[in-house]
Design a protein around this motif. Sequence first.
Motif, PDB file in Angstrom:
ATOM      1  N   SER A 185       0.960  -1.122   0.108  1.00  0.00           N
ATOM      2  CA  SER A 185       0.039   0.140  -0.018  1.00  0.00           C
ATOM      3  C   SER A 185       1.159   1.311   0.073  1.00  0.00           C
ATOM      4  O   SER A 185       1.923   1.069  -0.024  1.00  0.00           O
ATOM      5  CB  SER A 185      -1.010   0.101   1.246  1.00  0.00           C
ATOM      6  OG  SER A 185      -0.086   0.360   2.277  1.00  0.00           O
ATOM      7  N   ARG A 186       0.288   2.515   0.021  1.00  0.00           N
ATOM      8  CA  ARG A 186       1.028   3.533   0.151  1.00  0.00           C
ATOM      9  C   ARG A 186       1.930   3.764   1.179  1.00  0.00           C
ATOM     10  O   ARG A 186       2.836   4.599   1.110  1.00  0.00           O
ATOM     11  CB  ARG A 186       0.061   4.845   0.116  1.00  0.00           C
ATOM     12  CG  ARG A 186      -0.447   5.074  -1.229  1.00  0.00           C
ATOM     13  CD  ARG A 186      -1.578   6.243  -1.169  1.00  0.00           C
ATOM     14  NE  ARG A 186      -2.244   6.766  -2.371  1.00  0.00           N
ATOM     15  CZ  ARG A 186      -3.221   6.287  -2.861  1.00  0.00           C
ATOM     16  NH1 ARG A 186      -3.691   5.312  -2.625  1.00  0.00           N
ATOM     17  NH2 ARG A 186      -3.590   6.768  -4.140  1.00  0.00           N
TER      18      ARG A 186
ATOM     19  N   ILE B  91      -6.704  -2.836   6.089  1.00  0.00           N
ATOM     20  CA  ILE B  91      -7.292  -1.815   5.349  1.00  0.00           C
ATOM     21  C   ILE B  91      -8.482  -2.424   4.497  1.00  0.00           C
ATOM     22  O   ILE B  91      -8.446  -3.585   3.937  1.00  0.00           O
ATOM     23  CB  ILE B  91      -6.529  -0.726   4.637  1.00  0.00           C
ATOM     24  CG1 ILE B  91      -5.596  -1.353   3.678  1.00  0.00           C
ATOM     25  CG2 ILE B  91      -5.776  -0.166   5.553  1.00  0.00           C
ATOM     26  CD1 ILE B  91      -4.864  -0.821   2.780  1.00  0.00           C
ATOM     27  N   ARG B  92      -9.374  -1.522   3.895  1.00  0.00           N
ATOM     28  CA  ARG B  92     -10.442  -1.931   3.036  1.00  0.00           C
ATOM     29  C   ARG B  92      -9.549  -2.101   1.616  1.00  0.00           C
ATOM     30  O   ARG B  92      -8.802  -1.146   1.444  1.00  0.00           O
ATOM     31  CB  ARG B  92     -11.405  -0.835   2.854  1.00  0.00           C
ATOM     32  CG  ARG B  92     -12.344  -0.956   3.854  1.00  0.00           C
ATOM     33  CD  ARG B  92     -13.166   0.433   3.728  1.00  0.00           C
ATOM     34  NE  ARG B  92     -12.576   1.536   4.207  1.00  0.00           N
ATOM     35  CZ  ARG B  92     -12.903   2.254   5.055  1.00  0.00           C
ATOM     36  NH1 ARG B  92     -13.966   2.256   5.738  1.00  0.00           N
ATOM     37  NH2 ARG B  92     -12.060   3.391   5.406  1.00  0.00           N
TER      38      ARG B  92
ATOM     39  N   HIS C 116      -9.773   8.292   8.548  1.00  0.00           N
ATOM     40  CA  HIS C 116     -10.379   7.536   7.434  1.00  0.00           C
ATOM     41  C   HIS C 116      -9.958   5.932   7.352  1.00  0.00           C
ATOM     42  O   HIS C 116     -10.333   5.171   6.634  1.00  0.00           O
ATOM     43  CB  HIS C 116     -10.044   7.801   6.032  1.00  0.00           C
ATOM     44  CG  HIS C 116     -10.483   9.224   5.876  1.00  0.00           C
ATOM     45  ND1 HIS C 116     -10.251  10.011   4.615  1.00  0.00           N
ATOM     46  CD2 HIS C 116     -11.340  10.393   6.599  1.00  0.00           C
ATOM     47  CE1 HIS C 116     -10.836  11.227   4.661  1.00  0.00           C
ATOM     48  NE2 HIS C 116     -11.425  11.474   5.948  1.00  0.00           N
ATOM     49  N   LYS C 117      -9.375   5.644   8.460  1.00  0.00           N
ATOM     50  CA  LYS C 117      -8.873   4.072   8.638  1.00  0.00           C
ATOM     51  C   LYS C 117      -7.956   3.734   7.293  1.00  0.00           C
ATOM     52  O   LYS C 117      -7.825   2.578   6.931  1.00  0.00           O
ATOM     53  CB  LYS C 117      -9.837   3.270   8.787  1.00  0.00           C
ATOM     54  CG  LYS C 117     -10.671   3.334   9.973  1.00  0.00           C
ATOM     55  CD  LYS C 117     -10.197   3.180  11.449  1.00  0.00           C
ATOM     56  CE  LYS C 117     -11.000   3.327  12.666  1.00  0.00           C
ATOM     57  NZ  LYS C 117     -10.173   3.509  13.753  1.00  0.00           N
ATOM     58  N   GLN C 118      -7.082   4.706   6.899  1.00  0.00           N
ATOM     59  CA  GLN C 118      -6.224   4.580   5.777  1.00  0.00           C
ATOM     60  C   GLN C 118      -4.791   4.372   6.427  1.00  0.00           C
ATOM     61  O   GLN C 118      -4.612   4.846   7.511  1.00  0.00           O
ATOM     62  CB  GLN C 118      -6.495   5.792   4.798  1.00  0.00           C
ATOM     63  CG  GLN C 118      -7.764   5.656   4.028  1.00  0.00           C
ATOM     64  CD  GLN C 118      -7.975   6.840   3.048  1.00  0.00           C
ATOM     65  OE1 GLN C 118      -7.078   7.866   3.218  1.00  0.00           O
ATOM     66  NE2 GLN C 118      -8.492   6.502   2.077  1.00  0.00           N
ATOM     67  N   VAL C 119      -4.033   4.081   5.264  1.00  0.00           N
ATOM     68  CA  VAL C 119      -2.408   4.065   5.706  1.00  0.00           C
ATOM     69  C   VAL C 119      -1.910   4.974   4.772  1.00  0.00           C
ATOM     70  O   VAL C 119      -2.445   4.945   3.418  1.00  0.00           O
ATOM     71  CB  VAL C 119      -1.907   2.661   5.804  1.00  0.00           C
ATOM     72  CG1 VAL C 119      -2.435   2.167   6.988  1.00  0.00           C
ATOM     73  CG2 VAL C 119      -2.038   1.706   4.459  1.00  0.00           C
ATOM     74  N   PRO C 120      -0.719   5.607   4.753  1.00  0.00           N
ATOM     75  CA  PRO C 120       0.113   5.613   6.170  1.00  0.00           C
ATOM     76  C   PRO C 120      -0.606   6.585   7.158  1.00  0.00           C
ATOM     77  O   PRO C 120      -1.260   7.316   6.741  1.00  0.00           O
ATOM     78  CB  PRO C 120       1.473   6.090   5.451  1.00  0.00           C
ATOM     79  CG  PRO C 120       1.186   6.868   4.168  1.00  0.00           C
ATOM     80  CD  PRO C 120      -0.067   6.241   3.829  1.00  0.00           C
TER      81      PRO C 120
ATOM     82  N   GLU D  81      -1.353  11.657   5.727  1.00  0.00           N
ATOM     83  CA  GLU D  81      -1.061  11.945   4.425  1.00  0.00           C
ATOM     84  C   GLU D  81       0.427  11.774   4.088  1.00  0.00           C
ATOM     85  O   GLU D  81       1.230  12.450   4.779  1.00  0.00           O
ATOM     86  CB  GLU D  81      -1.675  13.692   4.188  1.00  0.00           C
ATOM     87  CG  GLU D  81      -3.071  13.847   4.119  1.00  0.00           C
ATOM     88  CD  GLU D  81      -3.771  12.925   2.947  1.00  0.00           C
ATOM     89  OE1 GLU D  81      -3.294  12.888   1.835  1.00  0.00           O
ATOM     90  OE2 GLU D  81      -4.667  12.408   3.491  1.00  0.00           O
ATOM     91  N   SER D  82       0.447  11.251   3.179  1.00  0.00           N
ATOM     92  CA  SER D  82       1.929  10.632   2.828  1.00  0.00           C
ATOM     93  C   SER D  82       3.101  11.987   2.643  1.00  0.00           C
ATOM     94  O   SER D  82       4.164  11.864   3.214  1.00  0.00           O
ATOM     95  CB  SER D  82       1.939   9.945   1.192  1.00  0.00           C
ATOM     96  OG  SER D  82       1.003   8.763   1.311  1.00  0.00           O
TER      97      SER D  82
HETATM   98  N1  LIG Z   1      -3.964  10.723   0.499  1.00  0.00           N
HETATM   99  C1  LIG Z   1      -3.624   9.618   1.456  1.00  0.00           C
HETATM  100  C2  LIG Z   1      -4.363   8.397   0.583  1.00  0.00           C
HETATM  101  C3  LIG Z   1      -3.987   7.082   1.634  1.00  0.00           C
HETATM  102  C4  LIG Z   1      -4.736   6.087   0.871  1.00  0.00           C
HETATM  103  O1  LIG Z   1      -5.641   5.904  -0.081  1.00  0.00           O
HETATM  104  N2  LIG Z   1      -4.207   4.904   1.427  1.00  0.00           N
HETATM  105  C5  LIG Z   1      -4.919   3.395   0.858  1.00  0.00           C
HETATM  106  C6  LIG Z   1      -3.870   2.448   1.034  1.00  0.00           C
HETATM  107  S1  LIG Z   1      -2.882   2.743  -0.439  1.00  0.00           S
HETATM  108  C7  LIG Z   1      -5.950   2.924   2.133  1.00  0.00           C
HETATM  109  O2  LIG Z   1      -5.503   3.164   3.334  1.00  0.00           O
HETATM  110  N3  LIG Z   1      -6.943   2.479   1.913  1.00  0.00           N
HETATM  111  C8  LIG Z   1      -8.235   2.045   2.593  1.00  0.00           C
HETATM  112  C9  LIG Z   1      -9.149   2.795   2.519  1.00  0.00           C
HETATM  113  O3  LIG Z   1      -9.329   3.789   1.772  1.00  0.00           O
HETATM  114  O4  LIG Z   1     -10.185   2.477   3.501  1.00  0.00           O
HETATM  115  C10 LIG Z   1      -2.051   9.705   1.504  1.00  0.00           C
HETATM  116  O5  LIG Z   1      -1.439   9.753   0.285  1.00  0.00           O
HETATM  117  O6  LIG Z   1      -1.618   9.327   2.212  1.00  0.00           O
END
Ligand SMILES: N[C@@H](CCC(=O)N[C@@H](CS)C(=O)NCC(=O)O)C(=O)O
Length: 201
Positions: free
Chosen positions: A10-11, A33-34, A50-54, A65-66
């Motif tokens: 992932s990112r 993650i989803r 948003h429960k995203q990574v990183p 935010e990366s």
């Molecule tokens: N703008 C954010 C985007 C982060 C992002 O989209 N991460 C994806 C993984 S590549 C994620 O966590 N997806 C799971 C989700 O959206 O629920 C960044 O650059 O950090």
Amino acid sequence: MLTLIHAPLSRSGRILWLLEELGAQYDVRYVSIRRWDGSGGPDDDNPHPHKQVPALLHNGTLVTESTAITLYLTDLHPESEFGRPVGHPERGAYLSWLAYYAGVIEPAGTAFISGMTQASPALAKGYQEMCAHVVATLDKQPYLLGDKISGADVMLGGALAWMRKLLSESASVDRYVQRVTSRPALARAREIDSKPDGFHE
Ligand SMILES: N[C@@H](CCC(=O)N[C@@H](CS)C(=O)NCC(=O)O)C(=O)O
């Protein structure tokens, strides 16, 4: 103490790469993650809104935010060649490329890959302008800022290693991808990427 909130492939892999380049002491919290294929799901252990990574935790401070994480980490390691500290002649260019990556390259590249540029002349123009700017830059110099690598190259080089089609065809871009992805720190990061063994120094 630095903790990277990370999911394999992932990112957040780019931040692992940067942490390895910086020689930082950090640990990794592996979360689910989803995923696009419907697998995975949000993880209660992930502090990202948003429960995203990183996501990055530094002594209780959350950074998301990366590109913000990249700037945060390189500012924390002013001795590293990857950052451009306040007062450095390339500070402005460094900030500009980080913001351009997040605000222009990723959205324009995503519009192209998803086919939206075919339906919208405005999006197509934005994509072409973005490609022209990046390709012209890499035609004249080996890295985004000039002769030396930076955190902005970790963002762009990592994205291109994952999806070369983000940018138009160009021998300079191909050489750039080869240059930035042949670094030992990236090989180490790829080893750690899916290995949940906790602490790294
Ligand atoms: N703008 C954010 C985007 C982060 C992002 O989209 N991460 C994806 C993984 S590549 C994620 O966590 N997806 C799971 C989700 O959206 O629920 C960044 O650059 O950090």
